[in-house]
Write a protein that holds these residues in place. Structure first.
Motif, PDB file in Angstrom:
ATOM      1  N   GLY B 301       0.766  -0.868  -0.024  1.00 11.47           N
ATOM      2  CA  GLY B 301      -0.113  -0.052  -0.054  1.00 11.47           C
ATOM      3  C   GLY B 301       0.443   0.536   0.353  1.00 11.47           C
ATOM      4  N   LEU B 302       0.257   2.771   0.000  1.00 10.78           N
ATOM      5  CA  LEU B 302       0.787   3.603   0.317  1.00 10.78           C
ATOM      6  C   LEU B 302       1.634   3.946   1.322  1.00 10.78           C
ATOM      7  N   LEU B 303       2.087   4.328   1.880  1.00 14.88           N
ATOM      8  CA  LEU B 303       2.134   4.191   3.633  1.00 14.88           C
ATOM      9  C   LEU B 303       3.272   5.210   3.700  1.00 14.88           C
ATOM     10  N   TRP B 304       2.552   6.353   4.402  1.00 17.20           N
ATOM     11  CA  TRP B 304       2.737   7.670   4.425  1.00 17.20           C
ATOM     12  C   TRP B 304       3.014   7.706   6.337  1.00 17.20           C
ATOM     13  N   PRO B 305       4.097   8.639   6.283  1.00 16.95           N
ATOM     14  CA  PRO B 305       4.744   8.769   7.740  1.00 16.95           C
ATOM     15  C   PRO B 305       2.973   9.705   8.703  1.00 16.95           C
ATOM     16  N   GLU B 306       2.715   9.607  10.249  1.00 13.95           N
ATOM     17  CA  GLU B 306       1.747  10.542  10.455  1.00 13.95           C
ATOM     18  C   GLU B 306       1.650  11.199  11.064  1.00 13.95           C
ATOM     19  N   ASP B 307       2.803  12.329   9.945  1.00 18.47           N
ATOM     20  CA  ASP B 307       2.477  13.994  10.402  1.00 18.47           C
ATOM     21  C   ASP B 307       2.007  14.131   9.215  1.00 18.47           C
ATOM     22  N   ALA B 308       1.646  12.767   7.699  1.00 19.30           N
ATOM     23  CA  ALA B 308       1.631  13.786   6.817  1.00 19.30           C
ATOM     24  C   ALA B 308       0.021  14.943   6.487  1.00 19.30           C
ATOM     25  N   ASP B 309      -0.466  15.233   6.020  1.00 20.41           N
ATOM     26  CA  ASP B 309      -0.936  16.540   5.996  1.00 20.41           C
ATOM     27  C   ASP B 309      -2.352  15.727   5.241  1.00 20.41           C
ATOM     28  N   ALA B 310      -3.069  16.818   5.206  1.00 15.95           N
ATOM     29  CA  ALA B 310      -4.609  16.646   3.971  1.00 15.95           C
ATOM     30  C   ALA B 310      -3.962  16.015   2.366  1.00 15.95           C
ATOM     31  N   TRP B 311      -2.468  17.200   2.437  1.00 13.95           N
ATOM     32  CA  TRP B 311      -2.589  17.340   0.729  1.00 13.95           C
ATOM     33  C   TRP B 311      -1.975  16.405   0.674  1.00 13.95           C
ATOM     34  N   LEU B 312      -1.299  15.727   1.521  1.00 15.75           N
ATOM     35  CA  LEU B 312      -0.175  14.593   0.990  1.00 15.75           C
ATOM     36  C   LEU B 312      -1.117  13.663   0.388  1.00 15.75           C
ATOM     37  N   ILE B 313      -2.083  13.235   1.296  1.00 16.02           N
ATOM     38  CA  ILE B 313      -2.933  12.084   1.710  1.00 16.02           C
ATOM     39  C   ILE B 313      -4.080  12.623   0.039  1.00 16.02           C
ATOM     40  N   GLY B 314      -4.391  13.673  -0.329  1.00 15.53           N
ATOM     41  CA  GLY B 314      -4.980  13.531  -1.179  1.00 15.53           C
ATOM     42  C   GLY B 314      -4.537  13.572  -3.068  1.00 15.53           C
ATOM     43  N   ALA B 315      -3.109  14.086  -2.481  1.00 16.93           N
ATOM     44  CA  ALA B 315      -2.124  13.626  -3.728  1.00 16.93           C
ATOM     45  C   ALA B 315      -2.492  12.262  -4.277  1.00 16.93           C
ATOM     46  N   SER B 316      -2.324  11.338  -2.497  1.00 14.36           N
ATOM     47  CA  SER B 316      -2.165   9.594  -3.225  1.00 14.36           C
ATOM     48  C   SER B 316      -3.477   9.238  -3.368  1.00 14.36           C
ATOM     49  N   ILE B 317      -4.236  10.137  -3.173  1.00 20.67           N
ATOM     50  CA  ILE B 317      -6.168   9.475  -4.075  1.00 20.67           C
ATOM     51  C   ILE B 317      -5.422   9.766  -5.507  1.00 20.67           C
ATOM     52  N   ALA B 318      -5.560  11.317  -5.573  1.00 22.17           N
ATOM     53  CA  ALA B 318      -5.689  11.164  -7.405  1.00 22.17           C
ATOM     54  C   ALA B 318      -4.006  10.840  -8.420  1.00 22.17           C
ATOM     55  N   ARG B 319      -3.645   9.977  -7.445  1.00 21.44           N
ATOM     56  CA  ARG B 319      -1.999   9.733  -7.705  1.00 21.44           C
ATOM     57  C   ARG B 319      -3.301   8.022  -8.053  1.00 21.44           C
ATOM     58  N   LEU B 320      -3.645   7.691  -7.121  1.00 24.28           N
ATOM     59  CA  LEU B 320      -3.813   5.794  -7.006  1.00 24.28           C
ATOM     60  C   LEU B 320      -4.745   5.467  -7.899  1.00 24.28           C
ATOM     61  N   HIS B 321      -5.762   6.760  -8.132  1.00 27.73           N
ATOM     62  CA  HIS B 321      -6.926   6.910  -8.834  1.00 27.73           C
ATOM     63  C   HIS B 321      -6.823   7.020 -10.259  1.00 27.73           C
ATOM     64  N   ALA B 322      -5.217   7.720 -10.882  1.00 26.63           N
ATOM     65  CA  ALA B 322      -5.704   7.723 -12.402  1.00 26.63           C
ATOM     66  C   ALA B 322      -4.253   6.774 -13.159  1.00 26.63           C
ATOM     67  N   ASP B 323      -3.222   6.239 -11.593  1.00 25.04           N
ATOM     68  CA  ASP B 323      -2.619   5.473 -12.361  1.00 25.04           C
ATOM     69  C   ASP B 323      -2.617   3.607 -11.945  1.00 25.04           C
ATOM     70  N   ASP B 324      -2.849   3.315 -13.293  1.00 25.57           N
ATOM     71  CA  ASP B 324      -3.553   2.417 -13.801  1.00 25.57           C
ATOM     72  C   ASP B 324      -2.618   1.200 -13.162  1.00 25.57           C
ATOM     73  N   ALA B 325      -1.722   1.450 -14.123  1.00 23.39           N
ATOM     74  CA  ALA B 325       0.029   0.074 -13.047  1.00 23.39           C
ATOM     75  C   ALA B 325       0.330   0.596 -11.863  1.00 23.39           C
ATOM     76  N   LEU B 326      -0.267   1.841 -10.902  1.00 21.52           N
ATOM     77  CA  LEU B 326       0.512   1.688  -9.336  1.00 21.52           C
ATOM     78  C   LEU B 326      -0.836   1.028  -9.188  1.00 21.52           C
TER      79      LEU B 326
END
Lengths: 449, 361
Positions: B301-326
């Motif tokens: 999975g895409l694991l982030w440190p516990e200080d990850a903010d909403a933007w980092l999680i939001g960017a992860s969501i956007a990337r995982l949605h768009a990147d079929d290979a990932l």
């Protein structure tokens, strides 16, 4: 081990995600909508969370489950959980004093954290707990009983009075029941008397029930048949659905093929237009048509009033319409070659892009007072015959028609010299042709009879 | 050999109950005699005995009690103190009370009470401390329990049953992407920041993102539920969030199937069974590397440190949605990890191995 190039590298992807997040963070803050002011919400569960002062009598007045519920809500500020309530009820049912239950809750870790004050509870709780200790508990129990003796005697007297009252009420209730029983016996005798009649009604009812059951059986049969038909329809629908999907797929493929063909045709048309334009430019480079055009235009102008409108079909790069305009004539110029039309526009001559034959077909009968045609429009015999027929229909009587044969190696090879052109025009019913020659170019002038 | 499986309560679809029942089945399959003991049980398809009968049921000092420690329970502590049989503490972790400080005094007290017994259980010197995760075992190793008396065994679960259900999509919303969060509505699950991350992803070119929450709200945490609703309103996400408090198995199955990813921002998990469900059912995960989650999820999975903010999680969501290979890569990793580590047969083998290593056979 070398990383598989087809497998995304998580670390580099994470770096890209960090960059995207940083960019988004810099663009704008998170959206924030200020909530509408809310009325002070009343506690929906009815628990008085702010109240922390009780008297023990307030909490011991209820019994069994209601007592346990109330104790939890007062002392722990929550509803009892299933396990906890079960345990407290179990204690109650095994003889525990209510003050012991209250004390258990008040001095549990959770109760201590909340810290509700219950007046007169502490001593009672301690005594209740002491009475449960081995050895010590027995004399403590006696002592408590001794201390409670006056109250117990009073309770006993109250109980005796209450029991007497209850016995009196019971006697009254018994008398009432006796009367009701007698009434029932009378009613029963009446029913027995009506029994034969009831038997007849029962037989009729049984017959009706049989009829309803038969109808039910028929209905079940109909339902089963309907279910079978539904299954058959479902089985028939499946191949139909498959056929529809196949047809849809085929139509989609066909549509895509048509789009590709149209695109290829457009490309081919463009290539052909460019070739023709190149040929026209090449011939113009070999020999300028300007003088020939001026001569022909002057000859045509002699047959027309000043400013007359000439319809020119197959206008090419605009050189010929320019010559007509130079003789004081107006020109409605049309050509199907997009490259040549663009070239005409570049030299300031308006040439409409379109199918010349279609433009001629849209003209009213006898409405064209002068017509100019390029021999390149006469692709084959059928096309030529149709075009000349349309020209005759649209032209006014006596109107001149000038047929230009300019491109020696033009794609339209049907008419490439004055003699053939004159023959075609005569065959089409026009008047005596007059050849206007100029070196490699030639034009034939006729009039509608 | 007899194993007494002791738990403070048993109920259907409960993580601790699933673990206890799974261990029972595995031990019985290995030829042991096993019985369940709990003060409260409902919906359990086998006899559950009164815990007060446990000492009579055990026949020798070689028999064993496995206690599922997940709340404070004086009875269990006293029992393990006086018992002459062998003892295993199966530790599922207890949420630190600080998470509930702003929301429920009752929860604070209950968690304090549960964690207060950690010292006592560590001091018992039981034969084995069996944690759901390495993170859980830290509660005992930091209290002086030697490492050789500790072992990790992921909890038994009912993912296979879930996978076998026919999905019921009638109440599952659409979304592009549909994001999923599974877990009771509690402060340690970090729902408020999850809403912030959803808002960030909507702001990052995912205007049709939708978050499906599947989890119950305890009435005693009603204030946290209100705070969650307020956060949804504050971020303007009312049209982007659906909440099923009463989802059944078929709906949970459909939710995993339809969701593009599971977004788990929990701050405290002793193991986190929804991660295993996601891996088994092929739903990639975006998560925070808190508590036991890194060891449960591994590289699936895409694991982030516990200080990850909403933007980092939001960017992860956007990337995982768009990147079929990932997406395909994480899905494949999850399914492989599930098969290797969390499939019931793997768990049963691991249990036998641990028992053999600690001379329980």
């Amino acid at each position: 081990m070398k990383p598989d190039p087809a497998t995304p590298d998580l670390e580099s992807i994470k770096a890209e995600i960090r960059s995207a997040a940083a960019a988004a963070r810099a663009r704008a803050p998170l959206p924030r909508v200020d909530p509408a002011p809310r009325a002070q919400a009343a506690a929906s569960d009815g628990i008085e969370r702010e109240r922390l002062d009780y008297d023990v009598s307030e909490l011991t007045g209820l019994d069994h489950g209601a007592f346990v519920d109330n104790a939890y809500r007062a002392l722990l500020k929550r509803n009892p959980d299933e396990g906890g309530a079960g345990l407290q009820l179990h204690l109650l049912m095994t003889g525990a004093d209510k003050t012991e239950i209250l004390g258990n809750l008040r001095w549990s870790a959770e109760g201590r954290h909340i810290g509700a004050r219950v007046r007169r509870l502490r001593l009672r709780y301690v005594l209740a707990k002491l009475s449960r200790l081995p050895l010590v508990g027995y004399p403590v129990g006696w002592l408590l009983a001794l201390l409670k003796l006056p109250a117990m005697l009073r309770d006993q007297r109250l109980l005796q009075a209450a029991l007497c009252e209850r016995a009196s009420l019971l006697a009254m209730a018994q008398a009432t029941l006796q009367r009701q029983l007698e009434q029932l016996e009378v009613a029963q005798r009446g029913l027995v008397a009506q029994a034969p009649h009831r038997d007849e009604q029962a037989r009729q009812l049984a017959a009706r029930v049989d009829a309803v059951e038969r109808a039910g059986a028929e209905l079940r049969t109909d339902l089963q048949a309907a279910a079978r038909e539904r299954a058959d329809v479902s089985a028939a629908i499946e191949p139909l659905r498959h056929y529809v999907h196949t047809t849809h797929h085929w139509l989609t493929s066909l549509r895509e093929g048509m789009v590709e063909l149209e695109a290829a045709a457009t490309r081919e048309q463009r290539r052909a237009d460019e070739l023709v334009a190149a040929l026209v430019a090449h011939e113009a480079a070999q020999e300028s048509p300007a003088q020939a055009h001026r001569d022909w235009a002057a000859t045509l102008a002699q047959h027309l009033p000043a400013g007359a409108l000439v319809m020119d079909l197959g206008s090419g790069d605009g050189a010929w319409p320019a010559a007509l305009i130079g003789q004081g004539l107006a020109v409605a110029a049309v050509d199907a070659n997009a490259v040549l039309v663009a070239r005409a526009q570049a030299r300031g001559i308006h040439v409409a892009l379109g199918d010349p034959a279609a433009v001629l077909a849209r003209c009213a009968d006898a409405s064209v007072i002068a017509l100019s045609l390029s021999a390149t429009l006469l692709g084959d015999a059928v096309t030529a015959a149709r075009l000349f027929d349309e020209a005759r229909r649209a032209m006014a009587d006596g109107a001149p028609l000038l047929l230009r044969v300019e491109t020696g190696a033009a794609p339209a090879a049907l008419v490439n010299d004055a003699r053939t052109a004159a023959a075609w025009l005569q065959a089409a019913g026009f008047g005596e042709p007059r050849t206007l020659a100029a070196q490699a170019r030639v034009a034939v002038l006729v009039h509608k009879r | 050999m007899r194993f007494a499986m002791l738990a403070p309560g048993l109920a259907p679809h409960d993580a601790v109950s699933n673990d206890a029942l799974g261990m029972c089945a595995a031990l019985r399959a290995a030829g042991h005699e096993v019985s369940l003991f709990a003060p409260h049980a409902r919906g359990i398809a086998e006899p559950v005995l009164d815990p007060h009968r446990i000492e009579g049921w055990l026949r020798s000092a070689d028999d064993c009690v496995i206690y599922h420690y997940c709340v404070g329970w004086d009875f269990a502590l006293a029992l393990l103190r006086r018992l002459r049989a062998r003892r295993i503490v199966r530790y599922h972790n207890i949420t630190p009370p600080d998470f509930f400080a702003d929301w429920s005094p009752g929860y604070v007290a209950a968690c304090q009470e549960g964690r207060a017994q950690l010292d006592a259980f560590a001091a018992l010197g039981c034969d084995l401390y069996l944690g759901d995760s390495p993170y859980n075992l830290e509660d005992f190793t930091t209290r002086g329990v030697p490492a050789q008396r500790c072992a990790v065994l992921a909890p038994f679960h009912e993912v296979e049953q879930l996978a076998g259900l026919a999905p019921d999509v009638r109440r599952i919303p659409d979304g592009a992407p549909l994001l999923l969060m599974v877990g009771r509505i509690a402060p340690n699950k970090n729902y408020l920041e999850l809403i912030d991350a959803l808002a960030a992803s909507v702001a990052m070119d995912l205007p049709n993102a939708h978050l499906l929450l599947i989890g119950k709200l305890d009435p005693n945490l009603a204030r946290y539920g209100e705070a969650l609703q307020e956060r949804i309103a504050m971020r303007g996400m009312q049209a982007h969030v659906s909440w099923l408090q009463d989802a059944n198995g078929t709906e949970l199955r459909a939710a995993f199937e339809r969701s593009r990813m599971l977004v788990m921002l929990s701050r405290h998990e002793g193991f986190c069974v929804p991660l295993v469900e996601a891996m088994a059912l092929g739903t990639p995960v975006v998560a925070l590397a808190t508590a036991a989650m890194p060891s449960t999820l591994g590289d699936a999975g895409l694991l982030w440190p516990e200080d990850a903010d909403a933007w980092l999680i939001g960017a992860s969501i956007a990337r995982l949605h768009a990147d079929d290979a990932l997406h395909a890569q994480l899905r494949a990793r999850g399914q492989a990890r599930y098969a290797a580590q969390y499939a019931p047969a793997s768990l049963a083998r691991r249990l036998q191995q641990i028992l053999a290593e600690h001379a329980f056979t």
